[in-house]
Design a protein around this motif. Structure first.
Motif, mmCIF file in Angstrom:
data_model
loop_
_atom_site.group_PDB
_atom_site.id
_atom_site.type_symbol
_atom_site.label_atom_id
_atom_site.label_comp_id
_atom_site.label_asym_id
_atom_site.label_seq_id
_atom_site.Cartn_x
_atom_site.Cartn_y
_atom_site.Cartn_z
ATOM 1 N N LEU A 1 9.280 -3.642 -7.448
ATOM 2 C CA LEU A 1 8.197 -3.370 -6.480
ATOM 3 C C LEU A 1 7.886 -4.629 -5.682
ATOM 4 O O LEU A 1 7.638 -4.577 -4.475
ATOM 5 N N GLN A 2 7.908 -5.766 -6.370
ATOM 6 C CA GLN A 2 7.637 -7.038 -5.704
ATOM 7 C C GLN A 2 8.709 -7.334 -4.647
ATOM 8 O O GLN A 2 8.408 -7.772 -3.539
ATOM 9 N N GLU A 3 9.966 -7.073 -5.002
ATOM 10 C CA GLU A 3 11.071 -7.280 -4.056
ATOM 11 C C GLU A 3 10.889 -6.408 -2.809
ATOM 12 O O GLU A 3 11.081 -6.854 -1.682
ATOM 13 N N ARG A 4 10.535 -5.141 -3.008
ATOM 14 C CA ARG A 4 10.333 -4.230 -1.879
ATOM 15 C C ARG A 4 9.149 -4.693 -1.024
ATOM 16 O O ARG A 4 9.158 -4.616 0.187
ATOM 17 N N TRP A 5 8.115 -5.178 -1.706
ATOM 18 C CA TRP A 5 6.889 -5.585 -1.010
ATOM 19 C C TRP A 5 7.139 -6.735 -0.032
ATOM 20 O O TRP A 5 6.538 -6.806 1.041
ATOM 21 N N LYS A 6 8.100 -7.625 -0.394
ATOM 22 C CA LYS A 6 8.405 -8.771 0.485
ATOM 23 C C LYS A 6 8.732 -8.312 1.904
ATOM 24 O O LYS A 6 8.372 -8.956 2.868
ATOM 25 N N GLY A 7 9.439 -7.203 2.019
ATOM 26 C CA GLY A 7 9.855 -6.735 3.342
ATOM 27 C C GLY A 7 8.813 -5.891 4.045
ATOM 28 O O GLY A 7 9.008 -5.480 5.192
ATOM 29 N N LEU A 8 7.711 -5.599 3.334
ATOM 30 C CA LEU A 8 6.679 -4.737 3.925
ATOM 31 C C LEU A 8 5.505 -5.517 4.485
ATOM 32 O O LEU A 8 4.806 -5.041 5.381
ATOM 33 N N THR A 9 5.290 -6.721 3.953
ATOM 34 C CA THR A 9 4.068 -7.446 4.317
ATOM 35 C C THR A 9 3.956 -7.687 5.824
ATOM 36 O O THR A 9 2.876 -7.598 6.382
ATOM 37 N N VAL A 10 5.087 -7.971 6.481
ATOM 38 C CA VAL A 10 5.007 -8.279 7.917
ATOM 39 C C VAL A 10 4.987 -7.029 8.802
ATOM 40 O O VAL A 10 4.835 -7.145 10.017
ATOM 41 N N ILE A 11 5.171 -5.839 8.225
ATOM 42 C CA ILE A 11 5.191 -4.640 9.076
ATOM 43 C C ILE A 11 4.156 -3.623 8.582
ATOM 44 O O ILE A 11 4.311 -2.416 8.808
ATOM 45 N N ALA A 12 3.112 -4.130 7.907
ATOM 46 C CA ALA A 12 2.153 -3.207 7.279
ATOM 47 C C ALA A 12 1.139 -2.686 8.290
ATOM 48 O O ALA A 12 0.048 -3.234 8.448
ATOM 49 N N TRP A 13 1.537 -1.662 9.023
ATOM 50 C CA TRP A 13 0.610 -0.956 9.897
ATOM 51 C C TRP A 13 1.071 0.503 9.999
ATOM 52 O O TRP A 13 2.172 0.848 9.535
ATOM 53 N N GLY A 14 0.234 1.345 10.582
ATOM 54 C CA GLY A 14 0.604 2.736 10.860
ATOM 55 C C GLY A 14 1.056 3.492 9.617
ATOM 56 O O GLY A 14 0.536 3.282 8.518
ATOM 57 N N ASP A 15 2.050 4.354 9.812
ATOM 58 C CA ASP A 15 2.492 5.216 8.725
ATOM 59 C C ASP A 15 3.062 4.440 7.535
ATOM 60 O O ASP A 15 2.927 4.873 6.393
ATOM 61 N N GLN A 16 3.722 3.319 7.808
ATOM 62 C CA GLN A 16 4.301 2.592 6.667
ATOM 63 C C GLN A 16 3.197 1.947 5.827
ATOM 64 O O GLN A 16 3.342 1.825 4.612
ATOM 65 N N LEU A 17 2.094 1.575 6.465
ATOM 66 C CA LEU A 17 0.954 1.057 5.704
ATOM 67 C C LEU A 17 0.351 2.179 4.853
ATOM 68 O O LEU A 17 0.002 1.981 3.687
ATOM 69 N N ARG A 18 0.275 3.384 5.449
ATOM 70 C CA ARG A 18 -0.234 4.534 4.671
ATOM 71 C C ARG A 18 0.662 4.774 3.458
ATOM 72 O O ARG A 18 0.205 5.046 2.365
ATOM 73 N N GLN A 19 1.973 4.673 3.684
ATOM 74 C CA GLN A 19 2.921 4.852 2.577
ATOM 75 C C GLN A 19 2.691 3.789 1.494
ATOM 76 O O GLN A 19 2.673 4.100 0.298
ATOM 77 N N ALA A 20 2.505 2.543 1.939
ATOM 78 C CA ALA A 20 2.313 1.454 0.980
ATOM 79 C C ALA A 20 1.042 1.692 0.160
ATOM 80 O O ALA A 20 0.985 1.421 -1.040
ATOM 81 N N ARG A 21 0.016 2.227 0.825
ATOM 82 C CA ARG A 21 -1.246 2.514 0.127
ATOM 83 C C ARG A 21 -1.040 3.633 -0.905
ATOM 84 O O ARG A 21 -1.555 3.559 -2.028
ATOM 85 N N LEU A 22 -0.237 4.642 -0.522
ATOM 86 C CA LEU A 22 0.063 5.728 -1.469
ATOM 87 C C LEU A 22 0.817 5.162 -2.679
ATOM 88 O O LEU A 22 0.483 5.463 -3.832
ATOM 89 N N ASP A 23 1.801 4.292 -2.409
ATOM 90 C CA ASP A 23 2.549 3.681 -3.515
ATOM 91 C C ASP A 23 1.610 2.882 -4.422
ATOM 92 O O ASP A 23 1.723 2.909 -5.647
ATOM 93 N N GLU A 24 0.663 2.184 -3.791
ATOM 94 C CA GLU A 24 -0.290 1.373 -4.559
ATOM 95 C C GLU A 24 -1.120 2.269 -5.479
ATOM 96 O O GLU A 24 -1.346 1.948 -6.655
ATOM 97 N N ILE A 25 -1.551 3.419 -4.923
ATOM 98 C CA ILE A 25 -2.355 4.352 -5.732
ATOM 99 C C ILE A 25 -1.528 4.871 -6.915
ATOM 100 O O ILE A 25 -2.017 4.931 -8.055
ATOM 101 N N ILE A 26 -0.257 5.191 -6.651
ATOM 102 C CA ILE A 26 0.605 5.688 -7.745
ATOM 103 C C ILE A 26 0.697 4.626 -8.847
ATOM 104 O O ILE A 26 0.500 4.898 -10.027
ATOM 105 N N TYR A 27 0.981 3.398 -8.446
ATOM 106 C CA TYR A 27 1.278 2.374 -9.452
ATOM 107 C C TYR A 27 0.041 1.775 -10.112
ATOM 108 O O TYR A 27 0.063 1.489 -11.309
#
Ligand code: FAD
Length: 554
Positions: A492-518
């Protein structure tokens, strides 16, 4: 302490290193390869995915252009399962100068890069989302490539022909007897054991790290690390590789690869191949330049950003770093520096890896007095076990067709990338994967829109089922899940590295859903932290400094 004897030791498990290993093995030369991470851990696993036609280099770097044109045809023959024949366009957008066109066409002619002009109307018919204001379009033989699969295929064939592959083995020293390099000292990063490798010859194929390896032998090789950032869009907005028809610059290519479209890249010199971050301006630049090719692309969902480091070899006589050619260079350290027993193969492109490997292996064979000729341009690569891809070039619906053929929907571990339980089990039980990120490189697990949100816990559970860690004596009878939890966190940490700089819109919503799951549902943060032994132990490698340092901002 372990000792290994071989005739040739290859350092680096990227495209170049495995290419050399396969070539050596096919010529019957006893060889071993060491790689500090998993195969493709370096630039080969972090590139743009373009099988170059050569068109990009026809004006400024003619040798690279010719090399790409030749190898493009050979790779189509020997590894069709790793390539998609997307074709390529060079287009003139309103932001480009038409004066470049005659230079481009003359360059294609001089370098053997196949090109022909097509009507703008035809280009737009084939690619309806392409900028309707383009004034000219030229067709070339670009394609897209799966470097993970290609590297695994090369390695598998090398092993089949008797070679050894040692991943998670970092070279910490080279041994010299007088003016000859005679071996290497490695650390097995999983067990901490020291491994001595005695060898007659070393091929330094460490890419952007080649200067560091050469230094261990007391030789100076200047490799300028040129970082490039790319972004993957969630939609495959184009089915053809599209390049701007102008001198190469930031964000001027979009490559459709598997289910996504990749915009790339920047080119920023960094002090060290292990020390760099992805900057917000780089992502913004990719999106704004991408607009020139596909208007509206910047409003689409960005899946992730990543960066790789170009191994640019700087000859002593190149004054300006911008003039460093993209071609490769074979350095014979005996002739160049008076140090016997080692060559370095530096620079080049993924597309030219086989040619580089052939030249390096020719040089080693000559040194060892071996006559056998290269066969890598003739013999197709095997399709690795567990890969569902059948013979022939890859095409977009191929994985789905395979799943439909054997009705394996219910066995999907990763729905985004259609990775079946069978393939994950194979990756775990083959013994090649040290963690879930290695399974990703083998199968593409976690590389789709949810970026591991749904498949990571399934993969971790499978890992636990198939490779339960030995429970400590006082553990409850249901077993010890420490390693699997650590693997899950690591991925999860490895995947997160590539998300931090693009965390907006739908991908941010996805990241929030993943956060809720985990965090909310599975309570991952409430589970006990793994003991240090599990971090460094047989199945975990994340704490090792040689791996963990990457992606640290300067
Ligand atoms: C942003 C970017 C985009 C690119 N796009 C394209 C493209 O679209 N098409 C194309 O053809 N080319 C492209 N390239 C170029 C291409 O990716 C590289 O030329 C190629 O992948 C280099 O392969 P390599 O095997 O030489 O190096 P690497 O893949 O970096 O392999 C070197 C290996 O050595 C290992 N290593 C280092 N130090 C040690 C040590 N001490 N002990 C053990 N192992 C060690 C590393 O872990 C690494 O895996 C791109 C490059 C970049 C940076």
């Amino acid at each position: 302490m372990r000792t290994i004897d071989t005739d040739v030791l290859v350092i680096g498990g990227g495209a170049t290193g495995v290419g050399v290993l396969r070539d050596l093995a096919l010529r019957g030369i006893r060889a071993a390869l060491v790689e500090k991470g998993d195969l493709t851990h370096g630039t080969t696993g972090r590139y743009h995915g373009l099988l170059h036609s050569g068109g990009r280099y026809v004006v400024k770097d003619k040798q690279s252009a010719s090399e790409c044109a030749v190898e493009n045809e050979i790779l189509r023959r020997i590894m069709p399962h790793c390539l998609e024949d997307t074709g390529g366009f060079f287009v003139v957008t309103p932001a480009d100068d038409e004066a470049y066109v005659p230079l481009f066409l003359k360059g294609c002619q001089e370098t053997g890069v196949s090109v022909h002009e097509i009507a703008v109307r035809e280009a737009l018919r084939r690619e309806p989302l392409l900028n309707p204001r383009i004034s000219r379009a030229f067709e070339v033989r670009d394609g897209s490539a799966d470097s993970f699969l290609a590297t695994h295929s090369n390695a598998e064939d090398a092993v089949r022909h008797g070679a050894q592959v040692l991943t998670y083995h970092v070279v910490t020293g080279l041994e010299r007897t007088g003016d000859r390099v005679t071996g290497a000292v490695c650390e097995d990063m999983r067990s901490g054991e020291t491994v001595h490798i005695h060898t007659s010859y070393i091929v330094n194929a460490a890419g952007a790290w080649a200067g560091k390896i050469a230094e261990l032998a007391g030789v100076k090789v200047t490799v300028v690390p040129g970082k490039g950032t790319m972004v993957a869009m969630n939609h495959r907005v184009l089915n053809t590789v599209v390049n701007r028809c102008k001198p190469p610059a930031d964000g001027d290519i979009i490559v459709p690869i598997h289910t996504v479209a990749v915009i790339g890249t920047t080119d920023v010199h960094v002090p060290d191949p292990d020390v760099f971050g992805i900057e917000a301006w780089e992502v913004e630049r990719m999106l704004s330049e991408g607009e020139q090719l596909v208007p509206g692309i910047s409003k689409a969902r960005v899946l992730r950003a990543w960066a790789g480091v170009r191994p640019l070899y700087k000859d002593q006589d190149v004054a300006d770093d911008r003039d460093i050619p993209r071609t490769y260079k074979l350095l014979d350290h005996e002739a160049r520096d008076g140090v016997k027993g080692m060559i370095s193969m530096v620079g080049g492109k993924w597309t030219t890896y086989r040619m580089m490997a052939q030249e390096a292996t020719d040089a080693v064979a000559a040194k060892l007095g071996i006559q056998a000729e290269c066969r890598t341009h003739l013999e197709p690569l095997p399709i690795p076990a567990g890969a569902e891809r059948k013979a022939g070039l890859y095409w977009l619906g191929k994985p789905l067709a395979a799943i439909e053929a054997d009705s394996s929907y219910g066995h999907l571990i990763c729905e985004c990338e259609l990775v079946t339980r069978e393939r994950v089990v194979d990756a775990i039980t083959s013994g090649k994967a040290a963690n879930i990120d290695d399974i990703r490189r083998d199968t593409r697990l976690g590389m789709g829109p949810c970026q591991g949100g749904f498949c990571t816990y399934r993969a971790a559970a499978l890992w636990h089922e198939l490779k339960p860690a030995t429970p400590p004596a006082n553990d409850p009878p249901h077993g010890h899940a420490g390693n699997s939890v650590a693997l899950l966190r690591h991925f999860l940490q490895e995947r997160w590295k590539g998300l931090t700089v693009i965390a907006w819109g739908d991908q941010l919503r996805q990241a929030r859903l993943d956060e809720i799951i985990y965090l909310d549902t599975l309570g991952l943060d409430l589970l006990p932290a793994p003991a240090p032994a599990e971090q460094n132990g047989a199945e975990m490698v994340t704490a090792h400094p040689a791996i963990a340092t990457e992606y640290h901002a300067a």
